[in-house]
Design an enzyme around this catalytic site. Structure first.
Site, PDB file in Angstrom:
ATOM      1  N   TYR A  55     -18.606  -2.388  -3.426  1.00 38.09           N
ATOM      2  CA  TYR A  55     -18.629  -2.472  -1.951  1.00 38.09           C
ATOM      3  C   TYR A  55     -19.239  -3.799  -1.532  1.00 38.09           C
ATOM      4  O   TYR A  55     -20.282  -4.198  -2.062  1.00 38.09           O
ATOM      5  CB  TYR A  55     -19.477  -1.332  -1.368  1.00 38.09           C
ATOM      6  CG  TYR A  55     -18.629  -0.207  -0.820  1.00 38.09           C
ATOM      7  CD1 TYR A  55     -17.653  -0.479   0.145  1.00 38.09           C
ATOM      8  CD2 TYR A  55     -18.796   1.100  -1.248  1.00 38.09           C
ATOM      9  CE1 TYR A  55     -16.863   0.547   0.648  1.00 38.09           C
ATOM     10  CE2 TYR A  55     -18.010   2.120  -0.743  1.00 38.09           C
ATOM     11  CZ  TYR A  55     -17.041   1.833   0.205  1.00 38.09           C
ATOM     12  OH  TYR A  55     -16.268   2.837   0.709  1.00 38.09           O
ATOM     13  N   GLU A  57     -19.330  -5.037   2.138  1.00 39.15           N
ATOM     14  CA  GLU A  57     -19.254  -5.263   3.586  1.00 39.15           C
ATOM     15  C   GLU A  57     -20.034  -6.508   3.983  1.00 39.15           C
ATOM     16  O   GLU A  57     -21.156  -6.715   3.502  1.00 39.15           O
ATOM     17  CB  GLU A  57     -19.804  -4.072   4.365  1.00 39.15           C
ATOM     18  CG  GLU A  57     -18.799  -2.965   4.566  1.00 39.15           C
ATOM     19  CD  GLU A  57     -19.027  -1.841   3.580  1.00 39.15           C
ATOM     20  OE1 GLU A  57     -19.461  -2.134   2.446  1.00 39.15           O
ATOM     21  OE2 GLU A  57     -18.770  -0.685   3.952  1.00 39.15           O
ATOM     22  N   ASP A 201       2.909 -15.737  12.676  1.00 36.11           N
ATOM     23  CA  ASP A 201       2.831 -14.756  11.598  1.00 36.11           C
ATOM     24  C   ASP A 201       3.773 -15.258  10.502  1.00 36.11           C
ATOM     25  O   ASP A 201       4.996 -15.120  10.600  1.00 36.11           O
ATOM     26  CB  ASP A 201       3.252 -13.375  12.108  1.00 36.11           C
ATOM     27  CG  ASP A 201       3.223 -12.328  11.003  1.00 36.11           C
ATOM     28  OD1 ASP A 201       3.065 -12.703   9.818  1.00 36.11           O
ATOM     29  OD2 ASP A 201       3.384 -11.130  11.319  1.00 36.11           O
ATOM     30  N   THR A 228       0.699 -12.477   4.885  1.00 36.78           N
ATOM     31  CA  THR A 228       0.404 -11.561   3.791  1.00 36.78           C
ATOM     32  C   THR A 228       0.400 -12.391   2.512  1.00 36.78           C
ATOM     33  O   THR A 228       0.875 -13.524   2.481  1.00 36.78           O
ATOM     34  CB  THR A 228       1.442 -10.419   3.700  1.00 36.78           C
ATOM     35  OG1 THR A 228       2.747 -10.984   3.692  1.00 36.78           O
ATOM     36  CG2 THR A 228       1.291  -9.458   4.850  1.00 36.78           C
ATOM     37  N   LYS A 231       4.153 -11.603  -0.604  1.00 32.26           N
ATOM     38  CA  LYS A 231       5.600 -11.852  -0.464  1.00 32.26           C
ATOM     39  C   LYS A 231       5.944 -13.158  -1.186  1.00 32.26           C
ATOM     40  O   LYS A 231       5.815 -13.223  -2.406  1.00 32.26           O
ATOM     41  CB  LYS A 231       5.981 -11.870   1.013  1.00 32.26           C
ATOM     42  CG  LYS A 231       5.723 -10.537   1.718  1.00 32.26           C
ATOM     43  CD  LYS A 231       6.249 -10.524   3.129  1.00 32.26           C
ATOM     44  CE  LYS A 231       6.107  -9.179   3.800  1.00 32.26           C
ATOM     45  NZ  LYS A 231       4.828  -8.996   4.507  1.00 32.26           N
ATOM     46  N   ARG A 237      -1.152  -7.380  -2.896  1.00 30.76           N
ATOM     47  CA  ARG A 237      -0.952  -6.915  -1.517  1.00 30.76           C
ATOM     48  C   ARG A 237      -2.233  -7.222  -0.743  1.00 30.76           C
ATOM     49  O   ARG A 237      -3.330  -6.847  -1.149  1.00 30.76           O
ATOM     50  CB  ARG A 237      -0.653  -5.419  -1.487  1.00 30.76           C
ATOM     51  CG  ARG A 237       0.534  -5.031  -2.342  1.00 30.76           C
ATOM     52  CD  ARG A 237       1.050  -3.666  -2.028  1.00 30.76           C
ATOM     53  NE  ARG A 237       1.963  -3.739  -0.900  1.00 30.76           N
ATOM     54  CZ  ARG A 237       3.258  -4.052  -0.999  1.00 30.76           C
ATOM     55  NH1 ARG A 237       3.802  -4.322  -2.163  1.00 30.76           N
ATOM     56  NH2 ARG A 237       4.021  -4.105   0.067  1.00 30.76           N
TER      57      ARG A 237
END
Ligand code: DSN
Length: 418
Positions: A55, A57, A201, A228, A231, A237
């Site tokens: 984790y 954060e 985008d 992203t 691609k 991902r």
């Protein structure tokens, strides 16, 4: 000691069998969905690594949990490499994927109800560009521009008129199903004229910008670029928000704690790896070949009488109007191609009279095939099979022959990481 995969095989044969099945599917078929790719083997290693246990954060140097010496190192690497690759002032590499990254921009820079000018879904925009069915479409006032019916390209005069009339706070370009390049100078001019934030985008073509084969919106003064990472960039991902310095703090606060909790540090390690690869000469050559292959495939399909939306392509994808070309809706076309192990996706076309699950076209792209090393002559071969299949979608003997030929052909092109 058994390897991780051997443990999986012993302890969960059902999941293991599905994994092996998917590997075989990816190896024996040709992947032509324009938003998919085969990632680097090193990325697969990072995704399956112990970074998934952690984790983190917060941001490097400012975390809410201890034990961050290595997570800080990889997030800093990913951010610095993103800035170097895209020539931008700030990078946030934590968005879990494309929708979250776009939501983080809207929610961080705008107020609910503000107006955003973006591309209509059926004309090539994304769900997060204001489709009425998306939460973003309900939360913000999207004005959606469309393409010019005469040639299928963006009608910049209409975009400007829409901007002057509706005074958006944000002007968004970028697409998921538009086979042409963008005139960034015009978009930036329109955004400036109405005092709006300019955003691209670049999810589909981020890798082609990174590889230098397509224009970079930051060269035209854009404020924000999202992409992203899985691609054309060939990474894991994930998503990134890249921006100019004045937007950095709002974007970071919007991603965390505004929208997300713990980032996926295994994906961020994999993004760092991807962005180092993206700086190589080999990747630049890859990005060039994606475009060469796309044009070659589009030309070969059109020579055989296929009708392409906009009459061709400037990027990595093309949209085939399967109703006009073969009298088949996109679902039937996609299913026929599935039978010969050529994977595409059914696609709505501008002002499609048909519903999304039975639209009028299919979308085809070359990033994944290019990763396997396919070149121009292979694209011409692909066009032959696609046309033959879609002209005779019920001829089982012909489909079976094409399927065998596709499988034999794929044996010549290894899939990285398998
Ligand atoms: N699903 C992606 C695509 O196929 O273009 C967009 O999110």
């Amino acid at each position: 000691m058994p390897t991780n995969l051997e443990l999986l095989e012993q302890n969960d044969p059902a999941v293991f069998a599905a994994l092996r099945g998917e590997e075989a599917r990816q190896r024996v078929g040709i992947e032509l969905i324009p938003s998919e790719n085969y990632t680097f083997p090193e990325v697969l290693a990072a995704l399956g690594s112990v970074f998934t246990n952690k984790y983190s954060e917060g941001y490097p140097g400012r975390r809410y949990y201890g034990g961050q010496e290595f997570t800080d190192e990889i997030e800093n690497l990913a951010r610095d490499r993103a800035k170097a690759v895209f020539g931008c002032e700030h990078a946030n590499v934590q968005p879990l994927s494309g929708s979250a990254m776009n939501q983080a921009v809207y929610l961080g820079l705008l107020e609910p109800g503000d107006t955003i000018l973006a591309m209509d879904l059926s004309h090539g925009g994304h769900l997060t560009h204001g489709a009425p069915v998306s939460h973003m479409g309900k939360m913000f006032n999207f004005v959606r521009y469309v393409t010019d019916p005469s040639d299928g390209s963006i009608d910049y005069d209409q975009v400007r008129k829409d901007a002057l009339e509706h005074k958006p706070k944000l002007v968004l370009c970028g697409y998921t199903s538009y086979p042409r390049d963008i005139d960034y100078e015009k978009f930036k001019g329109i955004a400036d004229e109405v005092g709006a934030v300019s955003m691209t985008d670049a999810s589909h073509f981020g890798g082609l910008v990174a590889g230098g084969s397509m224009k970079n919106p930051f060269d035209f003064g854009f404020d924000v670029v999202t992409t992203t990472t899985h691609k054309s960039l060939r990474g894991p991902r994930g998503g990134m928000v890249l921006c100019r310095k004045p937007f950095a703090s709002k974007i970071d606060k919007s991603v965390f704690p505004g929208l997300q909790g713990g980032p996926h540090m295994n994906a961020i390690a994999a993004i760092a790896i991807t962005l180092q690869k993206a700086q190589s000469e080999e990747f630049k050559q890859y990005a060039r070949q994606v475009l060469i292959n796309s044009r070659t495939l589009a030309d070969a399909l059109m020579e055989k009488q296929a009708t392409l939306v906009t009459g061709g392509t400037d990027n990595h994808m093309m949209v085939v109007d399967t109703v006009a070309s073969f009298g088949l809706d996109g679902r039937v076309a996609e299913e026929a191609l599935d039978k010969v192990q050529i994977t595409t996706n059914k696609q709505i076309i501008p002002d499609d009279p048909n519903p999304p699950l039975r639209p009028s076209g299919i979308r085809i792209g070359t990033p994944a095939a290019t990763t396997r090393g396919m070149v121009e002559e292979d694209m011409r071969q692909l066009a032959d099979w696609i046309i033959k299949c879609l002209q005779n979608p019920e001829d089982e003997a012909s489909l079976s022959q094409i399927r065998d030929d596709v499988e034999a052909f794929c044996g010549r092109f290894p899939v990285p990481g398998i």
